[in-house]
Structures are given as structure tokens and as C-alpha cells.
Design an enzyme around this catalytic site. Structure first.
Site, mmCIF file in Angstrom:
data_model
loop_
_atom_site.group_PDB
_atom_site.id
_atom_site.type_symbol
_atom_site.label_atom_id
_atom_site.label_comp_id
_atom_site.label_asym_id
_atom_site.label_seq_id
_atom_site.Cartn_x
_atom_site.Cartn_y
_atom_site.Cartn_z
ATOM 1 N N HIS A 89 0.842 -1.199 0.000
ATOM 2 C CA HIS A 89 0.000 0.000 0.000
ATOM 3 C C HIS A 89 0.877 1.249 0.000
ATOM 4 O O HIS A 89 2.103 1.149 0.103
ATOM 5 C CB HIS A 89 -0.917 0.016 1.240
ATOM 6 C CG HIS A 89 -0.195 -0.114 2.549
ATOM 7 N ND1 HIS A 89 0.663 0.843 3.016
ATOM 8 C CD2 HIS A 89 -0.184 -1.096 3.472
ATOM 9 C CE1 HIS A 89 1.150 0.464 4.178
ATOM 10 N NE2 HIS A 89 0.670 -0.720 4.480
HETATM 11 P P1 TYD Z 1 -1.799 -2.673 7.753
HETATM 12 O O1 TYD Z 1 -1.055 -1.394 7.793
HETATM 13 O O2 TYD Z 1 -2.979 -2.761 6.840
HETATM 14 O O3 TYD Z 1 -0.769 -3.845 7.433
HETATM 15 P P2 TYD Z 1 -0.421 -4.538 6.034
HETATM 16 O O4 TYD Z 1 -0.559 -3.493 4.964
HETATM 17 O O5 TYD Z 1 0.970 -5.041 6.198
HETATM 18 O O6 TYD Z 1 -1.418 -5.637 5.873
HETATM 19 O O7 TYD Z 1 -2.258 -3.050 9.222
HETATM 20 C C1 TYD Z 1 -2.951 -4.238 9.504
HETATM 21 C C2 TYD Z 1 -4.057 -3.934 10.498
HETATM 22 O O8 TYD Z 1 -3.518 -3.430 11.701
HETATM 23 C C3 TYD Z 1 -5.025 -2.891 9.977
HETATM 24 O O9 TYD Z 1 -6.239 -3.500 9.654
HETATM 25 C C4 TYD Z 1 -5.249 -1.927 11.100
HETATM 26 C C5 TYD Z 1 -4.260 -2.299 12.168
HETATM 27 N N1 TYD Z 1 -3.322 -1.208 12.501
HETATM 28 C C6 TYD Z 1 -3.625 -0.359 13.538
HETATM 29 O O10 TYD Z 1 -4.694 -0.462 14.158
HETATM 30 N N2 TYD Z 1 -2.732 0.612 13.874
HETATM 31 C C7 TYD Z 1 -1.554 0.783 13.206
HETATM 32 O O11 TYD Z 1 -0.760 1.683 13.563
HETATM 33 C C8 TYD Z 1 -1.262 -0.089 12.102
HETATM 34 C C9 TYD Z 1 0.012 0.067 11.329
HETATM 35 C C10 TYD Z 1 -2.158 -1.063 11.785
#
Ligand code: TYD
Length: 133
Positions: free
Chosen positions: A50
Site C-alpha cells: 500500500h
Molecule cells: P496494515 O497497515 O494494513 O498492514 P499490512 O498493509 O501489512 O497488511 O495493518 C494491519 C491492520 O492493523 C489494519 O487493519 C489496522 C491495524 N493497525 C492499527 O490499528 N494501527 C496501526 O498503527 C497499524 C500500522 C495497523
């Protein structure tokens, strides 16, 4: 457009064990609003396909190794991270993906804004059109 760069951190080498540190606006160019970490990644998995519209990040491989692949729509850059005394600064507006995690790797990520799902672009085609391609 700002470019990602590897930033070497201060390193206190000591027979008792080494020490490094990060202070906001000193080693890294932003105020730290959030810290999160990625761990227990199963072999072959990818994380973080992303981009962020506003968030800037600094990623350190505190343990083990992994690759951070960055893309601004025109260029793709790959940064292997495998030491805890340097990290990768990622400006806003880059598509980023992390893969090739070693067993027991630990990725620490410092972020410039609080978590907001609205800051994410999760669709690569939307990212390209947001970048004006
Ligand atoms: P995400 O950034 O979507 O990880 P990836 O792109 O590697 O799959 O994060 C995964 C989940 O974690 C997302 O649904 C929301 C949660 N999250 C938080 O609540 N706070 C944060 O600071 C981060 C980075 C993620």
C-alpha cells in the site's frame, strides 16, 4: 518528490552489548506520532502492499532481515534491511511492500501520523492515478 534513503544511526559499540538510538527531528526528519512492529511473519509472506498519502515512516530491522520494495509509479527501489544500526526513511507518497522476512525477524516502524485508514491507498491502480500516471 522526495526520495527514500538509508539513514545510519548512532552506534555505541560496547563489550557489554551495542546500543543505538533515534530522536525525532535529529536522526529522522519527522516527529514520531506512532510506533508499531511486525513480527512472527511466516515464511514467504508479504506485508504492506500500500501507499500513504501523508504518513512518513522510518523502518529498522531490529532483528533478522527483510526487503522493503518501494515504487513511485515510475521507479522501483529495493532496500534489504538486516542491521539494527541503520534504517530506511520513506517519504509520503511511495507504494511500499515488505517481503523476504527471515525467521525471527522484527521490523520496527516509526510513523509520523496516528493510524488512519483514510491515509492508505491500497489499490495499485488508484495509486498510479493519484500520482498522475
Ligand atoms: P496494515 O497497515 O494494513 O498492514 P499490512 O498493509 O501489512 O497488511 O495493518 C494491519 C491492520 O492493523 C489494519 O487493519 C489496522 C491495524 N493497525 C492499527 O490499528 N494501527 C496501526 O498503527 C497499524 C500500522 C495497523
Amino acid at each position: 518528490m522526495e526520495y527514500p534513503r538509508v539513514i545510519e544511526l548512532p552506534k555505541f559499540l560496547d563489550k557489554r552489548g551495542n546500543l543505538s538510538f533515534i530522536e525525532e527531528f535529529k536522526q529522522i526528519p519527522f516527529k514520531i506520532e506512532r510506533t508499531y512492529w511486525i513480527y512472527d511473519v511466516p515464511g514467504g509472506e508479504e506485508r504492506g502492499g500500500h501507499a500513504y498519502k501523508e504518513n512518513e515512516e522510518f523502518i529498522v530491522a531490529l532483528s533478522g532481515s527483510f526487503d522493503v520494495v518501494l515504487d513511485n509509479g515510475a521507479e522501483k527501489l529495493k532496500f534489504p534491511l538486516n542491521r539494527s544500526y541503520y534504517g530506511l526513511y520513506i517519504p509520503k507518497g511511495w507504494w511500499r511492500m515488505m517481503d523476504n522476512f527471515s525467521t525471527n525477524s522484527l521490523a520496527m516502524i516509526l510513523a509520523s501520523i496516528p493510524y488512519s485508514q483514510f491515509d492508505y491507498i491500497r489499490d495499485y491502480k488508484k495509486f498510479l492515478s493519484w500520482k498522475g500516471f
